[in-house]
Design a protein around this motif. Structure first.
Motif, PDB file in Angstrom:
ATOM      1  N   GLN A 111       0.848  -1.189  -0.186  1.00 43.89           N
ATOM      2  CA  GLN A 111       0.194  -0.118  -0.107  1.00 43.89           C
ATOM      3  C   GLN A 111       1.302   1.275   0.047  1.00 43.89           C
ATOM      4  N   THR A 112       1.763   1.335   0.663  1.00 42.21           N
ATOM      5  CA  THR A 112       3.307   3.226   0.739  1.00 42.21           C
ATOM      6  C   THR A 112       3.580   3.154  -0.405  1.00 42.21           C
ATOM      7  N   THR A 113       4.185   1.679  -1.274  1.00 45.26           N
ATOM      8  CA  THR A 113       4.413   2.071  -2.264  1.00 45.26           C
ATOM      9  C   THR A 113       3.926   2.154  -3.392  1.00 45.26           C
ATOM     10  N   ARG A 114       2.648   1.889  -3.377  1.00 45.32           N
ATOM     11  CA  ARG A 114       1.214   2.485  -4.408  1.00 45.32           C
ATOM     12  C   ARG A 114       0.910   4.215  -4.274  1.00 45.32           C
ATOM     13  N   PHE A 115       1.172   4.383  -2.802  1.00 43.89           N
ATOM     14  CA  PHE A 115       0.426   5.650  -2.097  1.00 43.89           C
ATOM     15  C   PHE A 115       2.118   6.550  -2.905  1.00 43.89           C
ATOM     16  N   LEU A 116       2.820   6.096  -2.360  1.00 46.86           N
ATOM     17  CA  LEU A 116       4.505   6.951  -2.834  1.00 46.86           C
ATOM     18  C   LEU A 116       4.491   6.790  -4.619  1.00 46.86           C
ATOM     19  N   SER A 117       3.944   5.828  -4.897  1.00 42.88           N
ATOM     20  CA  SER A 117       4.861   5.891  -6.562  1.00 42.88           C
ATOM     21  C   SER A 117       3.021   7.088  -7.024  1.00 42.88           C
ATOM     22  N   ARG A 118       2.172   6.951  -6.431  1.00 39.15           N
ATOM     23  CA  ARG A 118       1.349   7.414  -7.486  1.00 39.15           C
ATOM     24  C   ARG A 118       1.251   9.296  -6.731  1.00 39.15           C
ATOM     25  N   LYS A 119       1.784   9.428  -5.367  1.00 39.01           N
ATOM     26  CA  LYS A 119       1.852  11.308  -5.177  1.00 39.01           C
ATOM     27  C   LYS A 119       2.837  11.863  -5.886  1.00 39.01           C
ATOM     28  N   SER A 120       4.238  10.826  -6.451  1.00 38.24           N
ATOM     29  CA  SER A 120       5.483  11.543  -6.965  1.00 38.24           C
ATOM     30  C   SER A 120       5.703  11.016  -8.130  1.00 38.24           C
ATOM     31  N   HIS A 121       4.613   9.857  -8.928  1.00 34.17           N
ATOM     32  CA  HIS A 121       5.492  10.214  -9.883  1.00 34.17           C
ATOM     33  C   HIS A 121       5.778   9.303 -10.465  1.00 34.17           C
ATOM     34  N   ASN A 122       6.814   8.788  -9.864  1.00 37.02           N
ATOM     35  CA  ASN A 122       8.040   7.863  -9.958  1.00 37.02           C
ATOM     36  C   ASN A 122       7.533   6.531  -9.020  1.00 37.02           C
ATOM     37  N   MET A 123       8.959   6.189  -9.438  1.00 33.99           N
ATOM     38  CA  MET A 123       8.506   4.544  -8.109  1.00 33.99           C
ATOM     39  C   MET A 123       8.618   4.821  -6.530  1.00 33.99           C
ATOM     40  N   GLY A 124       7.817   4.489  -6.329  1.00 34.78           N
ATOM     41  CA  GLY A 124       7.627   4.105  -4.753  1.00 34.78           C
ATOM     42  C   GLY A 124       8.514   2.521  -3.952  1.00 34.78           C
ATOM     43  N   ILE A 125      10.013   3.154  -3.901  1.00 34.26           N
ATOM     44  CA  ILE A 125       9.869   1.535  -2.454  1.00 34.26           C
ATOM     45  C   ILE A 125      10.111   1.401  -1.212  1.00 34.26           C
ATOM     46  N   ILE A 126      10.161   0.401  -0.647  1.00 30.18           N
ATOM     47  CA  ILE A 126      10.316   0.557   0.705  1.00 30.18           C
ATOM     48  C   ILE A 126      10.794  -1.049   1.081  1.00 30.18           C
ATOM     49  N   SER A 127      11.436  -0.920   1.695  1.00 31.63           N
ATOM     50  CA  SER A 127      12.602  -2.202   2.702  1.00 31.63           C
ATOM     51  C   SER A 127      11.225  -2.860   3.439  1.00 31.63           C
ATOM     52  N   ALA A 128      10.929  -4.591   3.604  1.00 29.89           N
ATOM     53  CA  ALA A 128      10.535  -4.628   4.479  1.00 29.89           C
ATOM     54  C   ALA A 128      11.188  -4.634   6.230  1.00 29.89           C
ATOM     55  N   PRO A 129      10.976  -4.651   6.712  1.00 31.02           N
ATOM     56  CA  PRO A 129      11.520  -4.415   8.087  1.00 31.02           C
ATOM     57  C   PRO A 129      11.952  -5.548   8.046  1.00 31.02           C
ATOM     58  N   LYS A 130      13.397  -5.209   8.880  1.00 38.06           N
ATOM     59  CA  LYS A 130      14.561  -6.086   9.644  1.00 38.06           C
ATOM     60  C   LYS A 130      14.143  -6.414  10.427  1.00 38.06           C
ATOM     61  N   ILE A 131      14.646  -7.757  10.566  1.00 41.48           N
ATOM     62  CA  ILE A 131      14.209  -9.347  11.404  1.00 41.48           C
ATOM     63  C   ILE A 131      14.423  -9.386  12.813  1.00 41.48           C
ATOM     64  N   ASN A 132      15.676  -8.530  12.401  1.00 41.47           N
ATOM     65  CA  ASN A 132      16.506  -8.068  14.230  1.00 41.47           C
ATOM     66  C   ASN A 132      15.449  -6.788  14.771  1.00 41.47           C
ATOM     67  N   PHE A 133      14.412  -6.127  14.658  1.00 34.84           N
ATOM     68  CA  PHE A 133      14.447  -5.527  15.251  1.00 34.84           C
ATOM     69  C   PHE A 133      12.817  -5.657  14.712  1.00 34.84           C
ATOM     70  N   VAL A 134      12.118  -6.863  14.611  1.00 38.31           N
ATOM     71  CA  VAL A 134      11.220  -7.265  15.199  1.00 38.31           C
ATOM     72  C   VAL A 134      10.796  -7.574  16.423  1.00 38.31           C
ATOM     73  N   THR A 135      10.040  -7.160  16.565  1.00 36.16           N
ATOM     74  CA  THR A 135       8.990  -7.588  17.967  1.00 36.16           C
ATOM     75  C   THR A 135       8.996  -9.385  18.018  1.00 36.16           C
ATOM     76  N   LEU A 136       9.221 -10.081  18.677  1.00 37.17           N
ATOM     77  CA  LEU A 136       8.417 -11.763  18.421  1.00 37.17           C
ATOM     78  C   LEU A 136       6.960 -12.384  19.286  1.00 37.17           C
ATOM     79  N   LYS A 137       6.585 -12.495  18.196  1.00 34.71           N
ATOM     80  CA  LYS A 137       5.292 -13.255  18.087  1.00 34.71           C
ATOM     81  C   LYS A 137       5.409 -13.634  19.061  1.00 34.71           C
TER      82      LYS A 137
END
Length: 343
Positions: A111-137
Protein backbone atom coordinates in the motif's frame (compact mmCIF):
# COMPACT_ATOMS: atom_id res chain seq x y z
CA UNK A 1 26.02 28.13 -1.40
CA UNK A 2 29.77 27.95 -2.14
CA UNK A 3 29.87 31.72 -2.69
CA UNK A 4 27.34 31.75 -5.52
CA UNK A 5 26.14 35.25 -6.24
CA UNK A 6 22.42 35.94 -6.18
CA UNK A 7 22.49 36.28 -9.98
CA UNK A 8 24.28 32.94 -10.40
CA UNK A 9 21.88 31.29 -7.99
CA UNK A 10 18.85 32.70 -9.82
CA UNK A 11 20.11 31.53 -13.20
CA UNK A 12 21.04 28.09 -11.87
CA UNK A 13 17.65 27.67 -10.16
CA UNK A 14 15.87 28.70 -13.37
CA UNK A 15 17.82 26.13 -15.40
CA UNK A 16 17.14 23.35 -12.88
CA UNK A 17 13.42 24.14 -12.70
CA UNK A 18 13.14 24.39 -16.46
CA UNK A 19 14.93 21.05 -16.88
CA UNK A 20 12.57 19.45 -14.36
CA UNK A 21 9.64 20.29 -16.62
CA UNK A 22 11.30 19.07 -19.81
CA UNK A 23 14.66 17.28 -20.16
CA UNK A 24 15.91 19.54 -22.93
CA UNK A 25 19.12 21.59 -22.66
CA UNK A 26 18.27 25.10 -21.49
CA UNK A 27 19.51 28.09 -23.46
CA UNK A 28 20.08 31.68 -22.37
CA UNK A 29 17.21 32.88 -24.54
CA UNK A 30 14.60 30.81 -22.72
CA UNK A 31 15.95 31.98 -19.37
CA UNK A 32 15.81 35.62 -20.46
CA UNK A 33 12.13 35.25 -21.36
CA UNK A 34 11.19 34.35 -17.81
CA UNK A 35 9.29 37.16 -16.12
CA UNK A 36 11.65 37.51 -13.15
CA UNK A 37 14.72 38.15 -15.30
CA UNK A 38 15.58 41.65 -16.45
CA UNK A 39 19.07 40.90 -17.76
CA UNK A 40 20.07 40.29 -21.36
CA UNK A 41 20.68 36.87 -22.93
CA UNK A 42 24.34 37.89 -23.36
CA UNK A 43 24.70 38.47 -19.60
CA UNK A 44 22.92 35.20 -18.89
CA UNK A 45 25.30 33.39 -21.27
CA UNK A 46 28.26 34.77 -19.30
CA UNK A 47 26.71 33.62 -16.02
CA UNK A 48 26.04 30.18 -17.50
CA UNK A 49 29.65 29.94 -18.66
CA UNK A 50 30.84 30.74 -15.13
CA UNK A 51 28.48 28.11 -13.69
CA UNK A 52 29.77 25.55 -16.16
CA UNK A 53 33.34 26.34 -15.27
CA UNK A 54 32.44 25.83 -11.59
CA UNK A 55 30.95 22.41 -12.33
CA UNK A 56 27.25 23.23 -11.93
CA UNK A 57 26.32 22.95 -15.59
CA UNK A 58 27.33 20.87 -18.55
CA UNK A 59 26.15 20.79 -22.14
CA UNK A 60 25.69 18.07 -24.76
CA UNK A 61 27.99 18.45 -27.75
CA UNK A 62 25.04 18.78 -30.09
CA UNK A 63 23.39 21.63 -28.21
CA UNK A 64 24.23 25.15 -27.11
CA UNK A 65 21.95 24.74 -24.10
CA UNK A 66 23.07 23.60 -20.65
CA UNK A 67 21.86 20.91 -18.27
CA UNK A 68 22.40 20.68 -14.49
CA UNK A 69 25.09 18.43 -13.00
CA UNK A 70 24.84 16.32 -9.85
CA UNK A 71 26.64 19.16 -8.08
CA UNK A 72 23.91 21.58 -9.15
CA UNK A 73 21.13 19.30 -7.93
CA UNK A 74 22.92 18.83 -4.62
CA UNK A 75 23.17 22.54 -3.87
CA UNK A 76 19.55 22.98 -4.97
CA UNK A 77 18.32 20.13 -2.73
CA UNK A 78 20.33 21.40 0.24
CA UNK A 79 18.61 24.76 -0.11
CA UNK A 80 15.21 23.04 -0.08
CA UNK A 81 16.09 21.07 3.05
CA UNK A 82 17.10 24.28 4.82
CA UNK A 83 13.78 25.98 4.12
CA UNK A 84 11.18 26.16 6.88
CA UNK A 85 8.26 25.49 4.57
CA UNK A 86 8.87 21.79 3.86
CA UNK A 87 6.15 20.38 6.09
CA UNK A 88 4.04 17.26 5.41
CA UNK A 89 1.07 19.04 6.97
CA UNK A 90 0.90 21.07 3.76
CA UNK A 91 -0.10 18.00 1.78
CA UNK A 92 -3.71 18.20 0.69
CA UNK A 93 -6.42 15.99 2.20
CA UNK A 94 -6.36 13.56 -0.73
CA UNK A 95 -2.69 12.86 -0.06
CA UNK A 96 -3.47 11.59 3.42
CA UNK A 97 -5.01 8.44 2.03
CA UNK A 98 -2.95 5.64 3.56
CA UNK A 99 -5.44 3.27 5.11
CA UNK A 100 -5.36 3.20 8.89
CA UNK A 101 -5.88 -0.54 9.37
CA UNK A 102 -4.00 -2.63 6.79
CA UNK A 103 -4.73 -6.35 6.97
CA UNK A 104 -1.05 -7.30 7.35
CA UNK A 105 2.45 -5.87 7.32
CA UNK A 106 2.86 -7.08 3.73
CA UNK A 107 -0.31 -5.25 2.68
CA UNK A 108 0.93 -2.09 4.41
CA UNK A 109 4.23 -2.29 2.51
CA UNK A 110 2.48 -2.75 -0.84
CA UNK A 111 0.00 0.00 0.00
CA UNK A 112 2.86 2.34 0.87
CA UNK A 113 4.66 1.84 -2.45
CA UNK A 114 1.43 2.47 -4.36
CA UNK A 115 0.85 5.66 -2.40
CA UNK A 116 4.41 6.92 -2.96
CA UNK A 117 4.26 6.08 -6.67
CA UNK A 118 0.90 7.77 -7.18
CA UNK A 119 1.76 10.94 -5.29
CA UNK A 120 5.30 11.40 -6.64
CA UNK A 121 4.71 10.16 -10.22
CA UNK A 122 7.92 8.18 -9.83
CA UNK A 123 8.72 4.79 -8.29
CA UNK A 124 7.75 4.09 -4.68
CA UNK A 125 10.06 1.71 -2.80
CA UNK A 126 10.17 0.24 0.69
CA UNK A 127 12.36 -2.33 2.41
CA UNK A 128 10.67 -4.89 4.64
CA UNK A 129 11.38 -4.57 8.37
CA UNK A 130 14.71 -6.00 9.42
CA UNK A 131 14.01 -9.23 11.30
CA UNK A 132 16.51 -8.27 14.02
CA UNK A 133 14.30 -5.32 14.96
CA UNK A 134 10.97 -7.16 14.83
CA UNK A 135 9.37 -7.98 18.17
CA UNK A 136 8.65 -11.67 18.62
CA UNK A 137 5.10 -12.98 18.64
CA UNK A 138 5.88 -16.65 18.11
CA UNK A 139 8.77 -18.86 17.04
CA UNK A 140 8.67 -22.41 15.71
CA UNK A 141 11.47 -24.94 15.16
CA UNK A 142 11.03 -27.88 12.75
CA UNK A 143 13.70 -30.59 12.41
CA UNK A 144 14.13 -31.13 8.67
CA UNK A 145 16.91 -33.71 8.86
CA UNK A 146 20.03 -34.36 10.87
CA UNK A 147 21.64 -31.02 11.87
CA UNK A 148 19.16 -29.02 9.76
CA UNK A 149 16.38 -27.02 11.44
CA UNK A 150 13.76 -24.72 9.96
CA UNK A 151 13.17 -21.67 12.18
CA UNK A 152 9.93 -19.77 11.59
CA UNK A 153 9.86 -16.35 13.23
CA UNK A 154 6.55 -14.48 13.42
CA UNK A 155 6.69 -10.84 14.46
CA UNK A 156 3.96 -8.96 16.29
CA UNK A 157 3.53 -6.77 13.21
CA UNK A 158 2.73 -9.84 11.10
CA UNK A 159 6.14 -10.22 9.44
CA UNK A 160 7.10 -13.88 8.89
CA UNK A 161 10.75 -14.89 8.39
CA UNK A 162 11.91 -18.43 7.58
CA UNK A 163 15.50 -19.57 8.00
CA UNK A 164 17.19 -22.96 7.72
CA UNK A 165 19.71 -23.37 10.55
CA UNK A 166 22.65 -25.76 10.28
CA UNK A 167 23.77 -27.03 13.69
CA UNK A 168 26.90 -28.90 14.78
CA UNK A 169 24.87 -31.30 16.92
CA UNK A 170 21.69 -33.13 16.03
CA UNK A 171 18.75 -31.78 18.05
CA UNK A 172 15.67 -33.96 18.14
CA UNK A 173 12.20 -32.53 17.59
CA UNK A 174 11.20 -33.11 21.23
CA UNK A 175 14.12 -30.95 22.40
CA UNK A 176 13.28 -28.29 19.80
CA UNK A 177 9.72 -28.17 21.12
CA UNK A 178 11.03 -27.50 24.64
CA UNK A 179 13.27 -24.69 23.36
CA UNK A 180 10.36 -23.26 21.34
CA UNK A 181 8.06 -23.23 24.37
CA UNK A 182 10.75 -21.70 26.56
CA UNK A 183 11.49 -18.86 24.08
CA UNK A 184 7.82 -18.13 23.37
CA UNK A 185 6.92 -18.02 27.06
CA UNK A 186 9.99 -16.08 28.20
CA UNK A 187 10.62 -13.62 25.38
CA UNK A 188 7.31 -12.74 23.77
CA UNK A 189 7.54 -9.11 22.64
CA UNK A 190 11.35 -9.04 22.57
CA UNK A 191 13.60 -8.55 19.54
CA UNK A 192 16.24 -11.10 18.53
CA UNK A 193 19.10 -8.98 19.95
CA UNK A 194 17.16 -8.61 23.22
CA UNK A 195 16.53 -12.38 23.35
CA UNK A 196 20.21 -13.02 22.78
CA UNK A 197 21.21 -10.61 25.56
CA UNK A 198 18.70 -12.03 28.06
CA UNK A 199 19.82 -15.60 27.33
CA UNK A 200 23.43 -14.61 27.90
CA UNK A 201 22.47 -13.10 31.25
CA UNK A 202 20.65 -16.32 32.18
CA UNK A 203 23.71 -18.41 31.38
CA UNK A 204 25.81 -16.25 33.69
CA UNK A 205 23.46 -16.80 36.64
CA UNK A 206 24.20 -19.61 39.06
CA UNK A 207 22.15 -22.70 39.92
CA UNK A 208 19.76 -22.66 36.98
CA UNK A 209 17.91 -25.96 36.70
CA UNK A 210 17.44 -25.46 32.95
CA UNK A 211 20.99 -24.54 31.98
CA UNK A 212 21.01 -27.06 29.12
CA UNK A 213 17.75 -25.66 27.75
CA UNK A 214 19.04 -22.09 27.94
CA UNK A 215 22.29 -23.13 26.27
CA UNK A 216 20.42 -24.75 23.35
CA UNK A 217 18.21 -21.66 23.05
CA UNK A 218 21.33 -19.50 23.04
CA UNK A 219 22.95 -21.54 20.27
CA UNK A 220 19.84 -21.41 18.10
CA UNK A 221 19.38 -17.67 18.66
CA UNK A 222 23.02 -17.05 17.72
CA UNK A 223 22.47 -18.88 14.44
CA UNK A 224 19.27 -16.93 13.77
CA UNK A 225 20.89 -13.65 14.71
CA UNK A 226 23.74 -14.24 12.28
CA UNK A 227 21.23 -14.33 9.42
CA UNK A 228 22.41 -11.90 6.74
CA UNK A 229 19.96 -12.54 3.94
CA UNK A 230 19.41 -10.02 1.21
CA UNK A 231 16.11 -8.87 2.61
CA UNK A 232 12.89 -8.05 0.81
CA UNK A 233 12.01 -4.92 -1.12
CA UNK A 234 8.67 -3.81 -2.52
CA UNK A 235 8.23 -1.27 -5.29
CA UNK A 236 5.53 0.19 -7.48
CA UNK A 237 5.54 2.57 -10.44
CA UNK A 238 8.12 1.14 -12.82
CA UNK A 239 6.04 2.43 -15.73
CA UNK A 240 6.39 5.99 -14.39
CA UNK A 241 10.15 5.84 -14.98
CA UNK A 242 10.02 3.97 -18.27
CA UNK A 243 7.82 6.73 -19.66
CA UNK A 244 10.38 9.44 -18.83
CA UNK A 245 12.15 10.80 -21.95
CA UNK A 246 15.67 10.27 -20.59
CA UNK A 247 15.05 6.51 -20.36
CA UNK A 248 13.54 6.10 -23.81
CA UNK A 249 16.80 5.01 -25.47
CA UNK A 250 17.85 1.37 -25.58
CA UNK A 251 21.00 1.77 -23.48
CA UNK A 252 19.28 3.96 -20.90
CA UNK A 253 16.46 1.43 -20.65
CA UNK A 254 18.93 -1.41 -20.14
CA UNK A 255 20.58 0.46 -17.27
CA UNK A 256 17.23 1.19 -15.69
CA UNK A 257 16.00 -2.38 -15.92
CA UNK A 258 19.34 -3.67 -14.64
CA UNK A 259 18.98 -1.55 -11.51
CA UNK A 260 15.52 -2.99 -10.85
CA UNK A 261 16.56 -6.59 -11.52
CA UNK A 262 19.45 -6.30 -9.10
CA UNK A 263 17.36 -5.42 -6.06
CA UNK A 264 20.50 -5.72 -3.93
CA UNK A 265 21.66 -2.44 -5.48
CA UNK A 266 18.60 -0.58 -4.20
CA UNK A 267 18.67 -2.42 -0.88
CA UNK A 268 22.30 -1.39 -0.46
CA UNK A 269 21.24 2.26 -0.64
CA UNK A 270 18.20 1.77 1.59
CA UNK A 271 20.38 0.06 4.20
CA UNK A 272 22.70 3.08 4.18
CA UNK A 273 19.70 5.29 4.88
CA UNK A 274 18.59 3.07 7.78
CA UNK A 275 21.23 4.53 10.08
CA UNK A 276 20.36 8.13 9.19
CA UNK A 277 17.81 10.44 10.78
CA UNK A 278 15.22 12.28 8.75
CA UNK A 279 15.29 12.37 4.97
CA UNK A 280 18.33 11.06 3.06
CA UNK A 281 18.91 11.96 -0.57
CA UNK A 282 21.34 10.37 -3.03
CA UNK A 283 21.72 12.16 -6.36
CA UNK A 284 23.13 10.28 -9.34
CA UNK A 285 26.73 9.25 -8.78
CA UNK A 286 26.49 9.95 -5.03
CA UNK A 287 25.08 6.42 -4.62
CA UNK A 288 28.39 5.03 -6.01
CA UNK A 289 26.42 2.54 -8.13
CA UNK A 290 26.88 2.75 -11.89
CA UNK A 291 23.36 1.60 -12.72
CA UNK A 292 21.96 4.45 -10.59
CA UNK A 293 23.98 7.25 -12.18
CA UNK A 294 20.91 8.77 -13.89
CA UNK A 295 18.62 8.36 -10.89
CA UNK A 296 18.05 9.98 -7.52
CA UNK A 297 16.57 8.45 -4.40
CA UNK A 298 14.80 10.29 -1.61
CA UNK A 299 14.44 8.02 1.42
CA UNK A 300 13.47 8.09 5.08
CA UNK A 301 13.43 5.48 7.82
CA UNK A 302 10.22 4.21 9.33
CA UNK A 303 10.04 3.03 12.91
CA UNK A 304 8.21 0.89 15.42
CA UNK A 305 8.36 2.91 18.60
CA UNK A 306 11.80 4.50 18.68
CA UNK A 307 13.50 1.78 16.60
CA UNK A 308 14.13 2.29 12.88
CA UNK A 309 13.20 -1.03 11.23
CA UNK A 310 13.15 -0.21 7.51
CA UNK A 311 13.43 2.43 4.83
CA UNK A 312 10.97 3.82 2.30
CA UNK A 313 11.33 6.36 -0.45
CA UNK A 314 11.01 7.46 -4.03
CA UNK A 315 13.30 6.56 -6.92
CA UNK A 316 13.21 8.82 -9.95
CA UNK A 317 15.24 10.75 -12.52
CA UNK A 318 17.69 13.31 -11.20
CA UNK A 319 15.42 16.07 -12.47
CA UNK A 320 12.51 14.97 -10.25
CA UNK A 321 10.52 17.64 -8.40
CA UNK A 322 12.41 17.52 -5.09
CA UNK A 323 10.35 20.22 -3.38
CA UNK A 324 7.24 18.09 -3.95
CA UNK A 325 8.70 14.64 -3.27
CA UNK A 326 10.67 15.38 -0.09
CA UNK A 327 7.59 16.22 2.04
CA UNK A 328 5.69 13.24 0.58
CA UNK A 329 8.46 10.85 1.66
CA UNK A 330 8.76 12.54 5.05
CA UNK A 331 5.01 12.36 5.64
CA UNK A 332 4.76 8.72 4.51
CA UNK A 333 7.58 7.61 6.82
CA UNK A 334 5.89 9.25 9.80
CA UNK A 335 2.51 7.73 8.91
CA UNK A 336 3.89 4.20 8.48
CA UNK A 337 5.75 4.59 11.78
CA UNK A 338 2.53 5.59 13.53
CA UNK A 339 0.65 2.63 12.06
CA UNK A 340 3.32 0.15 13.13
CA UNK A 341 3.71 1.66 16.60
CA UNK A 342 -0.03 1.55 17.23
CA UNK A 343 -0.38 -2.07 16.05
Amino acid sequence: MENLTEREKSVLWAIIQSYMVSPEPVGSGSIAKMSNFDISPATIRNVMADLEESGYLTHPHTSAGRIPTDKAYRIYVNSILSEDGINPAKLDAEALSLEREPASIEELLKQTTRFLSRKSHNMGIISAPKINFVTLKHIEFIRLKKQHILAIIIGESGLVENKVINTEEDILQGELDKVRNFINESFHGSTLPEIKRKLREMLLEDKRNFDELVEKAMKLSNLMFSFSGEGEIYYDGTSNLIEEPEFSGTEEMKKLLSAFEEKSLILKILDKCLAANGVTIYIGAEASIGEMADLSIIAATYKKGDKAIGTLGVLGPKRMNYSMVIPIVNYTAKTVSELLTQS
